[in-house]
Design an enzyme around this catalytic site. Sequence first.
Site, short mmCIF file in Angstrom:
data_model
loop_
_atom_site.label_atom_id
_atom_site.label_comp_id
_atom_site.label_asym_id
_atom_site.label_seq_id
_atom_site.Cartn_x
_atom_site.Cartn_y
_atom_site.Cartn_z
N LYS A 189 0.83 -1.21 0.00
CA LYS A 189 0.00 0.00 0.00
C LYS A 189 0.87 1.26 0.00
CE LYS A 189 -3.80 2.44 0.18
NZ LYS A 189 -3.65 3.61 0.98
N GLU A 212 1.07 6.68 -6.73
CA GLU A 212 -0.05 7.64 -6.84
C GLU A 212 0.46 9.08 -6.80
OE1 GLU A 212 -3.26 6.73 -3.96
OE2 GLU A 212 -3.13 8.84 -3.41
#
Lengths: 303, 303
Positions: free
Chosen positions: B174, B181
């Site tokens: 993550k 991102e």
Amino acid sequence: MELGIVGLGKMGAGMARRLARAGVRVVCYDQSDAAREAIAREKNIECVENLAALCAKLVGERVLLVMLPAGEAVEATIRDLLPLVSSGDTIVDGGNSYYRDSKRRALALSQQGLRYIDAGVSGGVHGEAHGYCLMLGGTPKSIEIFEPFARLLAPGAERGWLHCGPSGAGHFAKMIHNGVEYGMMQALAEGFALIAARPELDIDAARLAETWRHGSVVRSWLLDLCTTILQENETLEGVAPVVADSGEGRWTALESIELGVPAPVITLALMGRFSSQGRSDYARRLLALMRTGFGGHPFTKSG
Amino acid sequence: MELGIVGLGKMGAGMARRLARAGVRVVCYDQSDAAREAIAREKNIECVENLAALCAKLVGERVLLVMLPAGEAVEATIRDLLPLVSSGDTIVDGGNSYYRDSKRRALALSQQGLRYIDAGVSGGVHGEAHGYCLMLGGTPKSIEIFEPFARLLAPGAERGWLHCGPSGAGHFAKMIHNGVEYGMMQALAEGFALIAARPELDIDAARLAETWRHGSVVRSWLLDLCTTILQENETLEGVAPVVADSGEGRWTALESIELGVPAPVITLALMGRFSSQGRSDYARRLLALMRTGFGGHPFTKSG
């Protein structure tokens, strides 16, 4: 409906096939015999051996789609087409030309009664099946003429193509698209490099990429590509760490500098490509020698 | 099937609702009365006023999903849960915890007979409707226990969730996801900034973004978001140019440095966020004064 295409590379040939499948009569020319032969016998496609024949085969107001590498190839082709075309004909440059060249060409051609469209095309080799994203620059009238073809080339009649603005706007939009692409793909590549550098966590990068495709914030077509690449060759064996650049990243960086609008990530992604091409080697050698100079640190001798 | 959830923020409440809709009995606790009341009367959802009541309402081997901000909130909640849970219970940390904290917690809890899963969750506020991307770290047995819930939370029973590896692997995945991102969204933002800086090309950024969604190489969920944002507020009026960062970008950059594996674009995107928070101001003031110092260039006085 009929259209001439100059250039049967991956993009030109794919666009010819997509249009021919939709019922358009496509007359094609490529300087390579092999490229012509690869497509010559397909339905609705006719290949000719020179630009004069191409123009002779098309009746009425011609629409000519030029799918060639930006720069001299486009320049020479337009120059060679000039004596063969007639007032009212439309030349569409579907290559990755610099938008300032496109503005110049549009002006020069308009002075001879010709229409000119700068068409940024994205979609790569998958465009033939799924449609191309088209960014068009030109006058409303010239776009009106090209619209029936744009609707067939795009993923849908009403989506995936846009009259961006006046001449230059199409290639400008495509240039920015490719700049964004540089940054996005660099971010993905860095992430997977960090995952590969922690083997003790035992993360299957291909399965992780596949998982990210569903519901995550980074889901994207570039991630889809990474998934396939990692599934087929997770260690990336046999691939040299060299990344080409073909102009649009450089132009985006120049645009940032000229406008004084920061584009640090896009520019850094471009610089990373230069480094991958060995273009940081001089600086790196000098760095190694400076360390030797001030600290006596040994440098690595080249082979 | 039943599950306890601690934390009813945007993510926790969304996950509670998605599970409840699928028929899971969900017992929830949040320290905020308002957060509890917002969800308390929904089908299959029961809210309680403290952790003791949460644990008392669940029978058999409990599964407790902790959806809290990383750091002290997670640490304190696990500490408070310890006297309330029993051997064989499973605690799932669905927050954005640092993967090294998760490794440490998994070890500490395993020594008390408890199971621990570090669950990276992506999908934002859209996850409730479309499913969350889940990256799970932990023992095979603990994942087996959580799997029925993962299959309901993810976009599909067989896709969008992954047992990444041992404890820490879920939050590591993550963390990298969020690092990627940072870079991808920075690239998109830079591209649209350059488009906005050439008004003479008359490009409608919202329509261009919409067009890129179809067939282009940059199509992505982040581009979908940009499209909506630009459609609603193309000039971005009323939004201060300040971008928060919440830990995972920093950890990704630290990881790059510790591993010696370059992540320049992700790191630069992070640095850009620091700058947006005013954290470059000292350096910029000093730069202005140096210019004054060597060249006599006047500096801009602050208000």
